[in-house]
Design an enzyme around this catalytic site. Sequence first.
Site: not given
Length: 421
Positions: A278, A346
């Site tokens: 990271r 959705c």
Amino acid sequence: MDHFLYRDGALFAEDVAVAEIAAAVGTPFYVYSTATLLRHFRLFDEALAGMDHLVCYAMKANSNQAVLQTLAQAGAGMDVVSAGEYLRAKAAGVPGERIVFSGVGKTAAEIRLALEGGIRQFNVESEPEMVVLDATARSLGVVAPITIRVNPDVDAKTHAKIATGKSENKFGIPIARAREVYRMAAGMPGLDVVGIDVHIGSQLTDLAPFEQAYHKVAELTEALRADGHNIRRLDLGGGLGIPYERSNAAPPLPTDYGAMVKRTLGHLGCEIEIEPGRLIAGNAGLMVSEVIYVKSGEGRDFLILDGAMNDLIRPAMYDAWHDIVPVIEPEAGGEQAPIDIVGPVCESGDTFAKQRMMPPLVAGDLVAFRSAGAYGAVMSSEYNSRALIPEVMVKDDQFAVIRPRPTFDEMINRDTIPPWL
Ligand SMILES: *Cc1c(COP(=O)(O)O)cnc(C)c1O
């Protein structure tokens, strides 16, 4: 520090206007900065100067071949967790002696692949894995260099889904049982025990849990040496966090981390490996997206973007914060209002930020998600049959597409129809 700054009111990636890339490739897309990737790698490399060391980039954070080659050419080793990652590292020109193989479920086929192609070491996570590794190495007539990953039972104080160093986690062997397991390993002719491995979690914003773990590793090193093992290499994992939220206190820097490593482990004379992912890639990337609609709801407004949870899942998966900034620089001290920033998928989980203070934006405006270079593109999917978004790399005033957006035909034709249809 990164290389995504406003210049004359517009966001740039190094010397390229983000809007220019958007016009060329379409939104949404990821863009990575070469200078930022290299800067972060070198910060770690310099932080460990004076100790024999290798920075093995944890490529699961961002495994695009262009990212890997950029780091490999700067001298990085790689930490891989699958056959696919191993082959990607090799394809990027990383020699086997700079590749370490981590992961709790390496298959016999993956182990064989790495033994045949060359490997610096396997970080072994269990006794059954040790048995398979020993048998595979002997069947190939080679000896597999290993460390054993110990679980030091420290609380990394990070999100539960990315904490790996507590005894309840699936990773490593309990440190209390380490001497017994090392004794077992030493009796296996297919294995060469070279050191100890530890990785306690990701996005750590404090050095204290690392230091606690590394003290335990130092004690274990002495104990194992007393037992007759030639412990000469310590793999300290990754996990150093990045500042996702500009307004928060910054996490420790690689230099602080390096000084702590020297303080806790320097006296042992071991070769040091670290596996940052990271911190190398995170702040080296943006995800850029366009506003489709601004929708007024009851008591709250929604900024509906063309990027969604399938493109960047960190907010949905880890409740992660990403700074989201307009590509046209907002007026200093200008008007701001709270708004929910969402994608078109959705699912209510397709929400990037709730009640985020933002300057006024309209359909067609571009926004950039900062710190999206790690665990962004690699975790994306085609959920809702949304095409994987392109990745772009910038170097100075040049940019190039490093993974194109597939066409819908390519997506559809990846499926095959059984003969009875
Ligand atoms: C994920 C992981 C890393 C990298 O962690 P970052 O937080 O991205 O630095 C390093 N080592 C192992 C074993 C991992 O699983």
